[in-house]
Write an enzyme that holds these catalytic residues in place. Structure first.
Site, mmCIF file in Angstrom:
data_model
loop_
_atom_site.group_PDB
_atom_site.id
_atom_site.type_symbol
_atom_site.label_atom_id
_atom_site.label_comp_id
_atom_site.label_asym_id
_atom_site.label_seq_id
_atom_site.Cartn_x
_atom_site.Cartn_y
_atom_site.Cartn_z
ATOM 1 C CG ASP A 9 0.122 -11.026 -2.692
ATOM 2 O OD1 ASP A 9 -1.004 -10.597 -2.954
ATOM 3 O OD2 ASP A 9 0.995 -10.347 -2.103
ATOM 4 C CE LYS A 107 -0.911 -7.774 -1.055
ATOM 5 N NZ LYS A 107 0.480 -7.736 -1.537
ATOM 6 C CB CYS A 152 1.332 -10.262 1.588
ATOM 7 S SG CYS A 152 2.330 -9.009 0.753
HETATM 8 C C1 VGL Z 1 5.182 -9.860 -0.809
HETATM 9 C C2 VGL Z 1 7.343 -9.150 -0.712
HETATM 10 C C3 VGL Z 1 7.076 -8.138 -1.600
HETATM 11 C C4 VGL Z 1 4.157 -10.842 -0.357
HETATM 12 C C5 VGL Z 1 4.881 -8.858 -1.704
HETATM 13 O O1 VGL Z 1 3.184 -11.091 -1.095
HETATM 14 O O2 VGL Z 1 4.309 -11.380 0.761
HETATM 15 N N1 VGL Z 1 6.398 -9.980 -0.304
HETATM 16 N N2 VGL Z 1 5.844 -8.008 -2.106
#
Ligand code: VGL
Ligand code: ZN
Length: 198
Positions: A9, A107, A152
């Protein structure tokens, strides 16, 4: 054993100036770019939510960001709206040197359920796809980097251990959100299941 790098991410909305900017997030980019050269197999994850996603605070009138609600899949942190599919905020940071052709796992793509791990959705049973991709190329171990350490990265590392992978999380290549003590708790949970911290 073959080992793959899994980059979690590294997207604009989690980086400097984004709605869910992880503190000091951009510092991971040069570190990850240096790691990339050492791997034949590089995989990326991309948080990719439809508008009105259940994890968005805007979907829960009367709630504030970072508060928690209980959903059928369990406790859900309510996040500032982020990584809406097909928006610039959902793109990978432009400074990340992604090897051409690296597989991407998206995701959180279904409106009614969130997904922190790249292996299983938060219902803990629906596969997302990383396990099949790793098996296909005979990878037995993963090195994890990216954002955010306590969400994540954490859940991807924990699921990988459950599935039998050797797992190393590179601390210098990750940053955490750290809401309500979540960062220290994450390192503890990972250590408890044998995730290596490098
Ligand atoms: C994430 C919060 C919401 C992450 C993704 O990538 O850790 N955290 N969505
Ligand atoms: Zn998300």
């Amino acid at each position: 054993m073959k080992t793959a790098l899994v980059i979690i991410d590294v997207q604009n909305d989690f980086c400097f100036g984004g709605p869910l900017a992880v503190p000091d997030a951009d510092a991971v980019i040069p570190v990850i770019n240096d790691l990339i050269g050492g791997f034949h197999h590089v995989f990326l994850t991309q948080d990719w939510h439809p508008r009105g996603h259940v994890s968005f605070v805007s979907s829960h009138p009367g709630h504030v960001p970072f508060s928690r609600v209980t959903l059928p899949a369990g406790e859900q942190v309510l996040w500032p709206d982020h990584c809406v599919e097909n928006t610039p905020g959902a793109e990978f940071h432009s400074a990340l040197k992604i090897p051409f052709g690296s597989p991407v796992v998206r995701k959180g793509t279904r409106r009614d359920i969130d997904s922190y791990s790249a292996f299983l959705e938060n219902d803990r049973k629906t596969p997302i796809g990383l396990d099949d991709l790793l098996r296909e190329v005979g990878v037995g171990g993963i090195v994890v980097a990216g954002l955010a350490t306590d969400f994540c990265v954490l859940h991807t590392a924990l699921d990988a251990r459950s599935l039998g992978y050797d797992v190393t999380v590179v601390e210098a290549a990750c940053r955490g959100i750290d809401t309500g003590g979540s960062l220290a708790a994450a390192w503890k949970q990972m250590a408890d299941v044998g995730v290596r911290r490098a």
